[in-house]
Design an enzyme around this catalytic site. Structure first.
Site, PDB file in Angstrom:
ATOM      1  N   ALA A 108      13.064   4.313 -13.151  1.00  0.00           N
ATOM      2  CA  ALA A 108      12.030   5.056 -12.631  1.00  0.00           C
ATOM      3  C   ALA A 108      11.082   5.559 -13.687  1.00  0.00           C
ATOM      4  CB  ALA A 108      12.792   6.358 -12.242  1.00  0.00           C
ATOM      5  N   ASP A 153      10.564   1.072 -10.409  1.00  0.00           N
ATOM      6  CA  ASP A 153       9.848   1.421  -9.405  1.00  0.00           C
ATOM      7  C   ASP A 153       9.096   2.925  -9.949  1.00  0.00           C
ATOM      8  OD1 ASP A 153       8.831   2.573  -7.096  1.00  0.00           O
ATOM      9  OD2 ASP A 153      10.830   2.826  -6.143  1.00  0.00           O
ATOM     10  N   ARG A 213      18.505   6.441  -2.234  1.00  0.00           N
ATOM     11  CA  ARG A 213      19.354   5.542  -2.704  1.00  0.00           C
ATOM     12  C   ARG A 213      20.890   6.186  -2.640  1.00  0.00           C
ATOM     13  NH1 ARG A 213      15.137   6.147  -6.445  1.00  0.00           N
ATOM     14  NH2 ARG A 213      16.759   7.184  -7.673  1.00  0.00           N
ATOM     15  N   HIS A 257      13.087   9.629  -2.652  1.00  0.00           N
ATOM     16  CA  HIS A 257      13.411   8.361  -3.103  1.00  0.00           C
ATOM     17  C   HIS A 257      14.890   8.419  -3.728  1.00  0.00           C
ATOM     18  CE1 HIS A 257       9.720   5.630  -3.560  1.00  0.00           C
ATOM     19  NE2 HIS A 257       9.543   6.616  -2.486  1.00  0.00           N
ATOM     20  N   ARG A 258      15.215   9.414  -4.337  1.00  0.00           N
ATOM     21  CA  ARG A 258      16.503   9.643  -5.097  1.00  0.00           C
ATOM     22  C   ARG A 258      17.426   9.771  -4.070  1.00  0.00           C
ATOM     23  NH1 ARG A 258      17.960  11.271 -10.696  1.00  0.00           N
ATOM     24  NH2 ARG A 258      15.825  11.009 -11.168  1.00  0.00           N
ATOM     25  N   GLY A 274       6.463   0.904   2.572  1.00  0.00           N
ATOM     26  CA  GLY A 274       7.930   0.199   2.873  1.00  0.00           C
ATOM     27  C   GLY A 274       8.185  -0.417   1.549  1.00  0.00           C
ATOM     28  N   ARG A 309       2.978   4.208   1.273  1.00  0.00           N
ATOM     29  CA  ARG A 309       3.646   4.501   2.745  1.00  0.00           C
ATOM     30  C   ARG A 309       4.042   2.949   3.263  1.00  0.00           C
ATOM     31  NH1 ARG A 309       5.290   7.405   0.017  1.00  0.00           N
ATOM     32  NH2 ARG A 309       5.151   9.582   0.160  1.00  0.00           N
ATOM     33  N   GLY A 359       0.840  -1.334  -0.125  1.00  0.00           N
ATOM     34  CA  GLY A 359      -0.092   0.052   0.096  1.00  0.00           C
ATOM     35  C   GLY A 359       0.861   1.097   0.058  1.00  0.00           C
TER      36      GLY A 359
END
Lengths: 175, 175, 175
Positions: A38, A85, A58, A54-55, A18, A16, A14
């Site tokens: 991406a 993703d 990583r 997100h970037r 993880g 958020r 769902g």
């Protein structure tokens, strides 16, 4: 998480929950370099912030390639560990572009079958709420459900992330 | 899926999660003929297409009976393996008809207790999204949740399908 | 349900999935008295009815304290078994009050770390439907997801209730 990830992992979850962090862990368990495919397009500030978040998470060792539509092509060219993703935004982009969804789904499945891997696919599970009043939203969750079923059949391992933890839906072969 | 299905299986799942196909597999593991108790009513083209799709997938060996409201009666008369698809549309039909939901739920539970089986019940899990703004939708998911809890207590086996794969919530007794 | 509950249990679940009943069972497995930290505020008849229903189900042996906002403070003062029902309404109250969510989340995590326990936290899983059109609803499910992940990391045991049955997401240590 298995020490050596299986060739193809599908990470559903769902909002958020993880998903991305779990999938990054799967890929980072392999020797790099790691390829991040991406699919997000930043139409607005909310999405731009999410992409940046997100970037930033990583670290070094990741190469990023933006493939809002040409995901199957990029995946079929990939040589090493790949994180996709996410499938949900890819499907959204395809629908907005009025693309041929059946052909796109077939092309992605073909790329999943031939990629040397490991490959981790991230997708939002969106079908567990009330039937949406919006017809496009209903069509979207139907198409998403069909795509997930198809890829889950191909996947060696399928997990559903809940509050950052993986519920194993299909256990991967332990090599 | 167990070789010999338990007497009562409850198959929950989201939209396009493979609920019906899984439940068909449970019933087809038994000697036929198989009875399909269908609760769908085709008010529009979208639903008519969905009904036709499900009907085409089921092969010979299935008899279909349409029971938009009289599901408990039909189930209590059934002699062999039965698939009920689905409780969610049955509940929708009851609410549209302003029927007595408590009485209907009690009648269905009674039929589930006495049916020789195997019986597989299919239902949509609809309670895992944001609280709906629509009061009727809120009432619907409350009623659905109560019905699922009641039937899950009676069931020998409960699964939640995710991307076509069963997550076992209540393992059936292995006979 | 384990005989001796772990110190911190997180019970996630959809609407009417049996979250509260499961969590009550966890706490009632310990010697009382039991403390119920209630976050609900009855703005309307629907909510007042829901609160009364929950209160009636709990028997003697329970003390109730209403903490629509001051949950971390109340939890850090608690000495024995505590049920927090629920985080979802607490988060709603915080957002309506335009409170500092990061500080509140940090304070709750701190209280969870130091509470002698057992503590059971109840929360609605709200992230498994279609992306809400409403921006506030999107923000809510993002904040809820982050909070759940944080508390799931601290928890000894995490379950997702489905139709009244627990799917174990993180098994508690068996003492």
């Amino acid at each position: 998480m298995p020490q050596t990830p299986p060739r193809l992992t599908l990470v559903l979850g769902g909002a958020r929950s993880g998903k991305s962090a779990y999938a990054e862990g799967v890929i980072e368990a392999c020797p790099g370099p790691w390829l991040y495919l991406a699919t997000a397009q930043s139409f607005d500030a909310e999405m731009a912030e999410r992409i940046a978040l997100h970037r930033d998470r990583r670290g070094a060792g990741w190469r990023t390639r933006d493939v809002p539509l040409a995901l199957p092509e990029a995946l079929s060219e990939a040589q090493g560990p790949v994180l996709v993703d996410c499938l949900t935004l890819w499907l959204t982009n395809l629908m907005l572009a009025e693309a041929d969804l059946a052909a796109a789904s077939e092309a992605l499945a073909a790329a999943c079958r031939t990629a040397p891997g490991p490959v981790a696919l991230v997708a939002n599970e969106v079908g567990l709420g009330i039937v949406p009043e919006n017809a496009l939203a209903r069509r979207f969750r139907d198409e998403a459900g069909r795509l997930h079923q198809r890829l889950a059949r191909l996947a060696d391992r399928v997990v559903l992330t809940v509050a950052g933890l993986p519920l194993v839906v299909k256990p991967g072969a332990t090599p």
